[in-house]
Design an enzyme around this catalytic site. Structure first.
Site, PDB file in Angstrom:
ATOM      1  N   GLY A  78       3.031   6.022   8.962  1.00 61.93           N
ATOM      2  CA  GLY A  78       4.223   6.327   8.899  1.00 61.93           C
ATOM      3  C   GLY A  78       5.189   4.903   9.359  1.00 61.93           C
ATOM      4  O   GLY A  78       6.242   4.811   8.937  1.00 61.93           O
ATOM      5  N   HIS A 103       0.796  -1.091  -0.106  1.00 66.09           N
ATOM      6  CA  HIS A 103       0.076  -0.052  -0.039  1.00 66.09           C
ATOM      7  C   HIS A 103       0.955   1.285   0.130  1.00 66.09           C
ATOM      8  O   HIS A 103       0.295   2.257  -0.194  1.00 66.09           O
ATOM      9  CB  HIS A 103      -0.926   0.029   1.075  1.00 66.09           C
ATOM     10  CG  HIS A 103      -0.429   0.333   2.473  1.00 66.09           C
ATOM     11  ND1 HIS A 103      -0.132  -0.529   3.587  1.00 66.09           N
ATOM     12  CD2 HIS A 103      -0.248   1.742   3.101  1.00 66.09           C
ATOM     13  CE1 HIS A 103       0.432   0.120   4.514  1.00 66.09           C
ATOM     14  NE2 HIS A 103       0.287   1.588   4.273  1.00 66.09           N
ATOM     15  N   SER A 148       4.283   1.932   8.221  1.00 67.60           N
ATOM     16  CA  SER A 148       3.634   1.090   7.389  1.00 67.60           C
ATOM     17  C   SER A 148       5.091   0.533   6.698  1.00 67.60           C
ATOM     18  O   SER A 148       5.966   1.027   6.396  1.00 67.60           O
ATOM     19  CB  SER A 148       2.794   1.620   6.193  1.00 67.60           C
ATOM     20  OG  SER A 148       1.540   1.580   6.893  1.00 67.60           O
TER      21      SER A 148
END
Ligand code: ARG
Length: 843
Positions: free
Chosen positions: A791, A643, A793
């Protein structure tokens, strides 16, 4: 040849037969006369010889026993110091080759000899003594003395030496006024090695300057095996030494053997004067600063027969010894610390703080850091280093705690003895209204204040559990038996003793003849190892008895030769499980290692240590700076979340040229300045083809670096778990990143870490309204408070496995807000992505 030999042997026989006949002639039975005639003389001779022999062997035996056993001598060595008060210190005493040094040394050795010769338990065994150094005060002499003592007299010698008292000694040539005398036994072999002088250094601090020194070979080559080095550090009179290790990397600790460095608050290597023993490797952020109590310090370094590490680099300076500590405090709040905190406090120190706040208030002291640990001293006795408040002593290593007094006064006393110093403490004192000690907050029994919501939430926020006592358990909580604390139901039967009394793990038993699955389900024993996943989590098909050929299922580990084994997590566990050894393949197992064996002491904060997660990568875009995390799995490959690379609002995040990877990074501000940081552009981004940006299913991507990185102390790959790898529910794992510090908040400058727990999939799915897919994993806390956030991720969920390596259990993917109650974080389950990783990276 052989045959002819034996023939020769036989050919001699007739001759020896002749000899035999001659002997027969002298036998008494054949000629009595002869015997009678010669008898008397012969008899005496025989008796004499026998008696003589007996006497001789007795004497020899006695002598052997005396010399070899009873008198077998044990070599003993003592070291210590004594103080001479009638000589002023002169510079020449610092150098053992000056005539002045030798003159005084001779006087001291004469004195020692006179002293020893006057004691019946010492005199016979004395062999040698020598003065090794002098220091100021007036003159302190450091010496060693050697003895050879029969084992049975050893104890008496030890006792006599330890009790020796020195009075002023009138020597032939001069008078030596001596007022203190110490001696300690030391290891003979070790002391001997230090006396060979081949690796001895003498350093005197230069005013206003730092003096550097390092272990042999540093930094270009590892220190050699069997190193015995010592450094004598000195400062001017009325100064003390401040010593700091800038780098410390030695072999893992194996005390009392192995490699180590010892610091002495003296110039003699007496154990009783050891300030600190250092071994292993310390991250650069660890504060390794030490202070002497006088103007000398001695450092020794010992390595065993296999030195492989770089060693250390240190620097020292002198500073005036007028160090103030303690005092009278009349403000209503402030901070007190142990001397030189966060450096190690000096030995032999006492500080007293007399705190007094305005009359109608009480004093509360909160210790934020507390390290007064002395090896071998039980925390219950606190006989060596301690803090004393209102007659109660505190020592050891403690989590933050609060001490309050029920008056407006508090006396705090810190004391360190002459050996083993530690980091010390920092504490905040405040005055408070005795009627209302925690305005708008909950007051713990200890006096600590916590936010009201933390009361009865199942978590021990007060540290003394007082916030969790006398609670009414809510519907999603259960009550622990002995502590009567309420805990989230979630932790019932999860294999972890959450209550402390195991009551949350009792009554989890399955009926007889049933097997208990890892997820708590009970199945008939007959279904265990029947090659069907009856549990639903596969745990009934693990650890099955080895069959000649285990059938391969998705739960078994597949060897390179395509054979399957049913052992749980067999990779890199040090045991060869596959016939071809592929489970222990060196290439595969060279991962998940953390270079620093010692952990920085951080209390309260969640900053990661430098080098603690060396696979953590920060992915930057020019426009937004740090955007996502990633994990290094090989010199050229990163694993992150798909993502992160979705084109969005006009930005082509899928374009590799947009991104820069920073490896070995700790502090975002030092991205371009730190020499440990390596920067790479991205050559290729491969998101999972089936990534679903609505459900976040298959949230994984592979990134290829523009060029390979070299592994360092700060850059290392994490291990990729096999698809059969099991991360059990309740296991503590680490999530790391530079993401937001709170929901909607801003990112962190320093890499953050948090320990969270794997949460039961089904329970989590319920909490998250059935939004989980099979390729997701839940981790966090149902009570909220600790979680990943925006952040983070793409970053790793790192799990320390029993082989002491870290494995990539998950990839930070999504969550409902951050750290909310009943909303654990969701991660891409890496075990479910194992085949995708293999296909897309070749790893
Ligand atoms: N999706 C977020 C990111 O892009 C990570 C969210 C993780 N959230 C959580 N509560 N665990 O950084």
């Amino acid at each position: 040849m052989r045959n002819s030999d034996s023939n020769l042997k036989y050919s001699h026989r007739p001759e020896s037969m002749n000899g035999f006949e001659e002997v027969v002639e002298f036998l008494p039975a054949t000629n009595t006369k002869k015997v009678e005639k010669r008898g008397p003389r012969r008899k005496y001779v025989v008796i004499g010889v026998v008696l003589g022999a007996a006497l001789l062997s007795l004497t020899v035996g006695l002598l052997v026993w005396h010399f070899a056993y009873r008198n077998a001598r044990v070599q003993k060595m003592f070291t210590g110091s004594l103080r001479i008060t009638n000589y002023p210190f002169i510079d020449a005493y610092e150098n053992s080759t000056t005539p002045e040094f030798n003159q005084l040394a001779e006087k001291v050795t004469d004195m020692l000899k006179t002293l020893y010769s006057g004691h019946p338990d010492i005199a016979p065994y004395f062999s040698d003594c020598s003065v090794t150094a002098f220091s100021e005060g007036s003159v302190i002499a450091y010496y060693w003395a050697e003895f050879a003592v029969p084992a049975y007299r050893e104890e008496a010698l030890d006792k006599a030496i330890s009790e020796l008292k020195v009075q002023n000694v009138n020597l032939r040539r001069s008078f030596l006024a001596v007022d203190s005398f110490e001696s300690y036994p030391i290891d003979f072999q070790l002391a001997r090695k230090f006396r060979d002088n081949s690796c001895n250094y003498f350093l005197h601090a230069k005013p206003g300057e730092l003096t550097k020194f390092s272990s042999p070979g540093f930094p270009n080559s590892p220190y050699p095996p069997n190193t015995r080095c010592q450094w004598v550090l000195r400062a001017d009179v009325d100064h003390i030494i401040s010593l700091k290790f800038k780098t410390f990397k030695m072999d893992t600790c194996n005390l009392p053997r192995g490699d180590y460095v010892k610091l002495y608050d003296s110039l003699s290597i007496a154990e009783a004067r050891t300030m600190m023993t250092l071994c292993g490797s310390y991250p650069p952020s660890y504060n390794l600063t030490f202070f002497s109590s006088q103007n000398v310090m001695l450092i020794t370094m010992v390595s065993d027969d296999k030195g492989r590490q770089p060693g250390f680099m240190a620097e020292f300076k002198q500073q005036p010894s007028t160090m103030l500590c303690g005092g009278t405090i009349r403000n209503s709040e402030g901070v007190i610390t142990s001397p030189f905190f966060p450096g190690h406090y000096p030995a032999n120190k006492e500080c007293i703080w007399d705190i007094q706040v305005p009359g109608n208030k009480f004093v509360k002291l909160r210790f934020n850091m507390f390290y007064l640990l002395e090896p071998g001293v039980p925390v219950s006795s606190c006989t060596k280093d301690y803090v004393e408040i209102n007659n109660q002593r505190y020592c050891g290593e403690k989590q933050p705690f609060v001490v309050s007094s029920n008056s407006n006064k508090m006396m705090v006393r810190f004391r360190s003895d002459q050996s083993h110093t530690d980091t010390g403490f920092t504490a905040q004192y405040v005055s408070y209204d005795s009627e209302n000690p925690c305005p708008d907050q909950y007051t713990c029994k200890s006096g600590r204040c916590i936010s009201k919501e933390r009361r009865c939430d199942g978590w021990n926020d007060c540290i003394d559990f007082s916030d969790e006592l006398n609670c009414n358990c809510t519907a999603d909580q259960f009550r622990c038996k002995t502590s009567t604390i309420c805990k989230p139901r979630f932790f019932l039967c999860d294999g972890v003793n959450d209550c402390g009394d195991s009551s949350d793990e009792q009554d989890c038993k399955c009926p007889e003849n049933n097997f208990k699955c890892a997820n708590g389900k009970c199945i008939p024993n007959a279904q265990k190892c029947d090659k069907n996943d009856n549990c639903g989590d596969g745990s009934d098909e693990l650890d099955c008895p080895a069959e000649p050929k285990t059938a391969c299922t998705e739960l078994t580990y597949k060897c390179k030769n395509n054979e399957c084994i049913s052992k749980t997590n067999p990779e890199c566990d040090g045991e060869k499980d596959c016939a071809d050894g592929s489970d222990e393949d060196a290439d595969n197992c060279n991962c998940g290692k953390r270079p620093y064996t010692r952990k920085t002491r951080i209390v309260g904060g969640v900053n990661a240590d430098i080098g603690e997660f060396p696979w953590q990568v920060s992915l930057h875009t020019k426009k937004d700076g740090h955007t996502c995390g990633a994990s290094l799995v090989s010199p050229t490959i990163l694993i992150s979340a798909a993502h992160c690379f979705q084109d969005m609002q006009g930005t082509r995040y899928s374009d590799p040229s947009l991104w820069t990877a920073f490896l070995g990074l700790h502090d975002q501000k030092q991205r371009t300045t730190s020499k440990d940081v390596v920067e790479r552009s991205i050559k290729r981004i491969v998101p999972h083809r089936s990534f679903n940006d609505y459900t976040y299913d298959n949230d994984i991507a592979m990134l290829e670096l523009s060029s390979p990185v070299t592994y360092t102390d700060f850059i290392q790959p994490i291990c990729i778990p096999e698809s059969s790898h099991n991360f059990p529910v309740g296991k503590g794992i680490w999530v790391t990143g530079w993401g937001a510090l709170s929901e909607g908040g801003s990112g962190s400058v320093v890499l953050q870490k948090a320990e969270i727990r794997v949460i039961n999939y089904n329970e989590c799915n319920k909490l998250l309204d059935n939004q989980l897919t099979a390729r997701m994993l839940c981790a966090g806390f149902v009570s909220g408070g600790i979680d990943a956030c925006q952040g983070d991720s793409g970053g790793p969920l790192s799990s320390l496995e029993s082989n002491n390596k870290m494995y990539l259990a998950g990839i930070v993917s999504w969550g409902d807000g951050c750290a909310r109650r009943n909303k654990p974080g969701v991660y891409t389950s890496v075990t479910n992505m194992r085949d995708w990783i293999r296909q897309n990276t070749g790893l």
